[in-house]
Design a protein around this motif. Structure first.
Motif: not given
Ligand code: GDP
Length: 478
Positions: A63-64, A66, A147, A254, A256, A327-328
């Motif tokens: 998630f963190e 990109i 984000a 992936k 946001t 949110d991702p």
């Protein structure tokens, strides 16, 4: 993962032939080396009184970051993502609309645009993505959620009005996020337009124009008369080129969440910005603490599409709940995995809401310095008059205690606002109020975000307090 018939037999302590027979009863013809689906494994295991659960780990890295694990050879140029900021009434909305109209209608038959929170235009065969919500408050509240979507900021300044308080705020918000700024000097059609004054004022805030030896690009425009827009877009492309923005379109997507809402007929609707990979209809997806499968995708022209590559904004349906802006989102190979991870993230979110995240506070600053977490103390100063704000800044910036310094990321005259708190939260800063107090909403949101606000009336006391905190010699407050 799945198991072969042989592996399953071994785990259950049975003969493979027995398992093959049981599989036959389920209508599955299998050989010893054949892989079987989780569902079949569960049914067989159940007959032996064994409960099978798939173990799925949450990989927070997924998630963190990109741009993770991409081979440089797989990377291709992606369009820049642009945010518009500036003082109220300086023409942000008009400019966004003007760009949208001038470029979309020319390129597309029909040209009916759909407001999904972001749009793309094409100039010189190159795309630019604009986020549709102007203003630094939206920008920074996304950033507060972790984000990082904006590549370039357009700072709109009305040529007849010049620099205003929110212009400075916008500059500081963009700087805090390390995003390059292009200045659009707007309302050039007005007789009282004075672009030189704008340049002079902004130069004092670090935006020295190129023609004066600096590196900030200023573009004169009239959003109302749709003049100077092509020049502005070309400058955006120029700055983007220097940034070498790249992504890998050949991987799972992936990005946001840009906007979201609950629609009566369609359920959770979210506009997502794909930042890496390609998003496709049918993709299992986790967004924040929500999950689902992309049911349909609609682009900024209201057209249904099947896939969306890097820097493309699309509106999707198919999530089980409404995610938050900022949110991702991450796509997974398997729907089951997306569901499990979404559920786990929802649980984690609830837990973390209970024990809110740790932010920098003067009380535990020394501990964080010792642990190497902090090398610089970010500070926002709000004061009653310009003179004292500047005096305070001067004194604070002189502090250097064992290599730890104070960095003023924003300062201004007036009460502490909710936007100040959002900026502090996103930048891990403390707020110093000098002869001013927080507005009620600012106070509430500071409590929620755990932002440390210090109120003072004497400059000497502020300096003393900060020095003491940096040395771990702050007296406990309570
Ligand atoms: P925002 O608050 O920054 O989004 O500003 P708006 O886009 O709502 O514009 C504020 C006002 O300025 C509106 O009345 C616009 O019509 C006007 N305006 C915007 N751009 C221009 C321009 O280039 N020239 C002139 N004369 N007026 C403009």
């Amino acid at each position: 993962g799945s198991l072969t018939v042989g592996e399953l037999a071994k785990k259950l302590g049975k003969e493979p032939s027995e398992i093959i027979k049981k599989l036959l009863f389920l209508g599955i013809m299998a050989t010893i080396n054949q892989e079987i689906e989780l569902e079949a494994i569960q049914l067989i295991a159940e007959e032996y009184g064994v409960k099978v659960e798939e173990k799925i780990e949450i990989d927070e890295d997924q998630f963190e970051l990109i741009e993770d694990h991409d081979d440089p050879a797989d990377l291709t140029v992606r369009p820049p993502v642009v945010t518009i900021m500036g003082h109220v009434d300086h023409g942000k909305t008009t400019l966004l609309d003007a760009i949208r109209k001038s470029k979309i209608v020319a390129g597309e038959a029909g040209g009916i645009t759909q407001h999904i929170g972001a749009y793309q235009v094409v100039i010189n065969d190159k795309k630019i993505t604009f986020l549709d919500t102007p203003g630094h408050a939206a920008f920074t509240s996304m950033r507060a959620r972790g984000a990082k979507v904006t590549d370039i900021t357009i700072l709109v300044v009305a040529a007849d009005d010049g620099m205003m308080p929110q212009t400075i705020e916008a500059i500081n918000h963009a700087k805090a996020a390390n995003v390059p700024i292009i200045v659009a000097v707007n309302k050039m059609d007005k007789p009282e337009a004075n672009p030189d004054r704008v340049k002079q004022q902004l130069a004092e805030h670090g935006l020295l124009p190129e023609e004066w030896g600096g590196d900030t690009i200023y573009v004169p425009v009239s959003a109302l008369k749709q003049e100077g827009l092509d020049e502005l877009l070309e400058m955006i492309l120029l700055v983007a080129e220097v940034q070498e923005l790249k992504a890998n379109p050949n991987r799972l997507a992936k990005g946001t969440i840009i906007e979201s809402q609950l629609d009566k007929g369609r359920g959770a609707v979210a506009t997502v910005l794909v930042q890496n990979g390609t998003l496709r209809v049918g993709d299992p997806i986790v967004a924040g603490a929500t999950y689902g499968k992309v049911r349909a995708m609609v682009n900024d022209r209201g057209k249904r599409i099947k896939e969306a590559g890097p820097s493309t904004p699309v509106e999707i349906t198919g999530l089980n709940e409404v995610p938050h802006a900022g949110d991702p989102f991450v796509v997974f190979e398997e729907e089951r995995k997306a569901r499990v991870i979404g559920e786990k993230r929802a649980l984690k979110l609830r837990q973390s809401e209970l024990n809110a995240t740790s932010k920098v506070t003067l009380d535990d600053l020394y501990k964080q310095i010792q642990e190497g977490e902090i090398k610089e103390l970010n500070v926002i100063i709000k004061g009653d008059v310009q003179g004292s704000v500047e005096a305070l800044q001067g004194s604070l910036e002189k502090i250097d205690i064992e290599g730890v310094r104070v960095k003023i990321i924003h300062k201004g005259v007036g009460a502490i606002t909710e936007t100040d708190v959002t900026l502090a939260s996103a930048s891990n800063a403390i707020i110093i109020g000098f002869n001013v107090r927080p507005e009620p909403q600012a106070r509430t949101s500071a409590e929620r975000e755990k932002v440390d606000i210090r109120l003072h009336r004497i400059i000497y006391n502020v300096i003393d307090e900060i020095k003491a905190a940096l040395q771990g010699m702050l007296d406990p407050e309570y």
